[in-house]
Scaffold this motif. Structure first.
Motif, PDB file in Angstrom:
ATOM      1  N   TYR A   1       0.850  -1.277   0.319  1.00 31.27           N
ATOM      2  CA  TYR A   1      -0.469  -0.418  -0.146  1.00 31.27           C
ATOM      3  C   TYR A   1       0.953   1.130  -0.219  1.00 31.27           C
ATOM      4  O   TYR A   1       2.382   1.188   0.323  1.00 31.27           O
ATOM      5  N   MET A   2       0.461   2.402  -0.352  1.00 31.16           N
ATOM      6  CA  MET A   2       0.660   3.587  -0.369  1.00 31.16           C
ATOM      7  C   MET A   2       0.014   4.747   0.276  1.00 31.16           C
ATOM      8  O   MET A   2      -1.112   4.665  -0.254  1.00 31.16           O
ATOM      9  N   THR A   3       0.469   5.684   0.722  1.00 34.82           N
ATOM     10  CA  THR A   3      -0.374   6.870   1.582  1.00 34.82           C
ATOM     11  C   THR A   3      -0.678   7.735   0.520  1.00 34.82           C
ATOM     12  O   THR A   3       0.760   8.738   0.539  1.00 34.82           O
ATOM     13  N   LYS A   4      -1.583   8.543   0.201  1.00 39.47           N
ATOM     14  CA  LYS A   4      -1.035   9.691  -0.567  1.00 39.47           C
ATOM     15  C   LYS A   4      -0.558  10.642   0.078  1.00 39.47           C
ATOM     16  O   LYS A   4      -1.089  11.131   1.763  1.00 39.47           O
ATOM     17  N   PRO A   5      -0.428  12.143  -0.416  1.00 44.12           N
ATOM     18  CA  PRO A   5       0.243  11.967  -1.696  1.00 44.12           C
ATOM     19  C   PRO A   5       1.432  11.132  -1.971  1.00 44.12           C
ATOM     20  O   PRO A   5       2.414  10.436  -0.351  1.00 44.12           O
ATOM     21  N   PHE A   6       2.248  10.589  -2.788  1.00 43.67           N
ATOM     22  CA  PHE A   6       3.446   9.777  -3.002  1.00 43.67           C
ATOM     23  C   PHE A   6       3.919  10.588  -4.278  1.00 43.67           C
ATOM     24  O   PHE A   6       3.286  11.030  -5.171  1.00 43.67           O
ATOM     25  N   SER A   7       5.430   9.582  -3.618  1.00 39.37           N
ATOM     26  CA  SER A   7       6.399  10.316  -5.844  1.00 39.37           C
ATOM     27  C   SER A   7       6.025   8.818  -6.176  1.00 39.37           C
ATOM     28  O   SER A   7       5.553   8.515  -6.098  1.00 39.37           O
TER      29      SER A   7
END
Length: 245
Positions: A115-121
């Motif tokens: 998973y990734m949490t916004k904001p992300f690169s």
């Protein structure tokens, strides 16, 4: 939904030569940016903006990986993940706007791999996509040339050949990432592995910013095999406990 059949350098793709990524996100700016970056990396990309369209696209197009937002019209990304995984296992990178560990654990529980949490690169997103696809390739290779035997640690059994785990004789369903994480810990039982070591071994990810990913997967794994089997060494990492001799 849109599909491209050319690589980022304009050369027509040979069928099967490029990986297919389905991007599911209802924010037009975000979905366009992700799709453009992945196409620049050489992937074939389709997009969907709601839950029903995502499930239909996954069934029709058979993607190699999904980038999936949790909050979607129709029904949410968790339900998309459940339905897609029930039909055919596919790696899922889940996106969430909230830095909420409950959301992350639920996502991992329905079959998401990361998973990734916004904001992300975009750099980190593309790196994680590559990592998930490499894991699939390693798992396919392991299925052809499996390690023999079953590792038994008390009531915990890890079957490398079938990629199955049992606790007290009962099968435990693990996601591919959870299985790889458990194997990494089981290879050196009782030894403490740092979060950075686990990131490098399981995710091929060397950036310390991903250590919360390790923590969340450990929590999900504990819920399935028993919290007492994984010991936390505060400030260092984790160790798989084994029965006393």
């Amino acid at each position: 939904m849109e599909q491209t059949h050319t690589s980022h350098n304009g050369v027509a793709a040979t069928p099967g030569a490029q990986r297919r990524v389905l991007v599911v996100e209802d924010d037009a700016t975000i979905v366009d940016a992700i799709a453009a970056r992945l196409r620049a990396e050489g992937f074939l990309v389709q997009t969907a903006v709601d839950g029903p369209a995502a499930v239909d696209a996954a069934e029709a197009w058979q993607p190699d990986l999904m980038v999936l937002d949790i909050m979607l019209p129709g029904f949410d990304g968790l339900e998309v993940c459940r339905r897609v995984q029930a039909a055919r296992p596919v790696p899922v990178l889940m996106l969430t706007a909230r830095d909420d560990e409950t959301d992350m654990l639920v996502g991992l529980g329905v079959g998401a791999d990361d998973y990734m949490t916004k904001p992300f690169s975009m750099r980190e997103l593309t790196a994680r996509v590559h990592v998930l696809l490499r894991r699939v390739e390693r798992a396919a290779l392991a299925a052809v040339t499996p390690r023999s035997g079953i590792l038994r640690l008390g009531e915990l059994e890890v079957d490398h050949a079938q990629r199955r785990v049992r606790v007290r004789g009962d099968d435990v369903h693990l996601t591919p990432t959870e299985f790889d994480l458990l194997v990494c810990l089981a290879n050196t039982p009782r030894a403490v592995l740092s979060r950075e070591q686990l990131l490098a071994e399981v995710w091929d990810w060397a950036d310390a910013s991903g250590t919360r990913t390790v923590d969340s997967h450990i929590k999900a794994l504990r819920r399935k095999i028993g919290a007492e089997r994984i010991r936390t060494v505060h400030g260092v990492g984790y160790a798989l406990e084994t029965p006393a001799p």
